[in-house]
Design a protein around this motif. Structure first.
Motif, mmCIF file in Angstrom:
data_model
loop_
_atom_site.group_PDB
_atom_site.id
_atom_site.type_symbol
_atom_site.label_atom_id
_atom_site.label_comp_id
_atom_site.label_asym_id
_atom_site.label_seq_id
_atom_site.Cartn_x
_atom_site.Cartn_y
_atom_site.Cartn_z
ATOM 1 N N THR A 58 104.227 57.784 81.042
ATOM 2 C CA THR A 58 102.998 57.767 80.272
ATOM 3 C C THR A 58 103.331 57.821 78.793
ATOM 4 N N TYR A 59 102.346 57.469 77.947
ATOM 5 C CA TYR A 59 102.571 57.636 76.531
ATOM 6 C C TYR A 59 101.280 57.997 75.804
ATOM 7 N N PHE A 60 101.436 58.638 74.675
ATOM 8 C CA PHE A 60 100.351 59.073 73.810
ATOM 9 C C PHE A 60 100.503 58.438 72.437
ATOM 10 N N GLN A 61 99.375 58.103 71.883
ATOM 11 C CA GLN A 61 99.323 57.783 70.464
ATOM 12 C C GLN A 61 98.454 58.857 69.841
ATOM 13 N N ASN A 62 99.082 59.669 69.015
ATOM 14 C CA ASN A 62 98.443 60.911 68.543
ATOM 15 C C ASN A 62 98.037 61.716 69.777
#
Lengths: 109, 115
Positions: B47-51
Motif C-alpha cells: 500500500t502507499y500514502f500520499q500525505n
C-alpha cells in the motif's frame, strides 16, 4: 500487467571478471527502470536508474525497449560488489515499484 | 541517522495474535510505501500514502491488514489474527514528490515470525 524477470538467482564470478546481471520487463507503457542493491546487513538502496544515465560504482545499465531489457553491467567486478541486486519497474500510470526476484552476485578473490 | 526508521526490527508472535509495526519516513517526504518480502522473493507492494491519504492497496492486503498515516508523518501497519503465512520482512519506504518515479528510500525492515 507489470512484471520484472531476473532469470539468475546466483551469479558467481572472480575478481576482475566482467559482470552482467540480466533483467527483462513487461509493461505496455513508458517504463522507468531501476537497479536496487542490498549489501550484507544493510538496507535496500538505489544503485542507478535508467533516466539518469549515470555510471555508479562502475555499473551501467541501458534500457533496451525493443528487447524489453535493462541489464546491469560492470567490466571488472570487485569483491565489494558482492550483494543482492534487484531490478525494479515503475511507470507513470502506477505509483509503486515492481521488483524482480533478485540476483545474488558473489565475487571471489 | 536521518533515514527511514522502522520499529520493531524483529517481532515474534503466536498465531492469532495482533501485531503493529511503525515506520518513520524521512522528514518532509510526502509519500510512504509498505512492501512485504518473503524468502527468495523481491519486495512486493502492499500500500502507499500520499500525505495522510491511502491511495492504493494491493490485493495482497487482506482484511486482516490495516495501515494508517494519521498526520501525514509516521505510519503504522497492523496485522490482526496473524497466520504463519504472514511471516515475512515488512519494508517501509518514503519518497518526495508527486510522480511515482521519485526515488524511494527504504527502511531496515521489520522481520515478523509467526509461530
Amino acid at each position: 500487467a507489470q512484471r520484472v524477470t531476473q532469470p539468475e538467482k546466483l551469479l558467481s564470478v572472480f575478481k576482475g571478471a566482467p559482470v552482467e546481471l540480466k533483467c527483462n520487463y513487461s509493461y505496455s507503457g513508458s517504463p522507468e527502470l531501476f537497479w536496487y542493491v542490498q549489501y550484507s546487513r544493510q538496507r535496500l538502496q538505489l544503485l542507478l536508474r535508467h533516466i539518469s544515465r549515470e555510471s555508479i560504482k562502475g555499473f551501467t545499465a541501458d534500457l533496451n525497449k525493443g528487447e524489453t531489457s535493462f541489464h546491469l553491467k560492470k567490466p571488472f567486478a570487485q569483491e565489494e560488489d558482492s550483494a543482492m541486486y534487484y531490478c525494479a519497474l515503475s511507470g507513470i500510470s502506477f505509483q509503486k515499484l515492481v521488483f524482480g526476484t533478485g540476483t545474488r552476485l558473489l565475487v571471489s578473490p | 541517522d536521518t533515514g527511514v526508521s522502522q520499529n520493531p526490527r524483529h517481532k515474534i508472535t503466536k498465531r492469532g495474535q495482533n501485531v503493529t509495526f511503525r515506520c518513520d519516513p524521512i522528514s518532509e517526504h510526502n509519500r510512504l510505501y509498505w512492501y512485504r518480502q518473503t524468502l527468495g522473493q523481491g519486495p512486493e507492494f502492499l500500500t502507499y500514502f500520499q500525505n495522510e491519504a491511502q491511495l492504493e492497496k494491493s490485493r495482497l492486503l487482506s482484511d486482516r491488514f490495516s495501515a494508517e498515516r494519521p498526520k501525514g508523518s509516521f505510519s503504522t501497519l497492523e496485522i490482526q489474527r496473524t497466520e504463519q503465512g504472514d511471516s515475512a520482512m515488512y519494508l517501509c519506504a518514503s519518497s518526495l514528490g508527486l510522480a511515482g518515479r521519485a526515488e524511494q528510500f527504504f527502511g531496515p525492515g521489520t522481520r515478523l515470525t509467526v509461530l
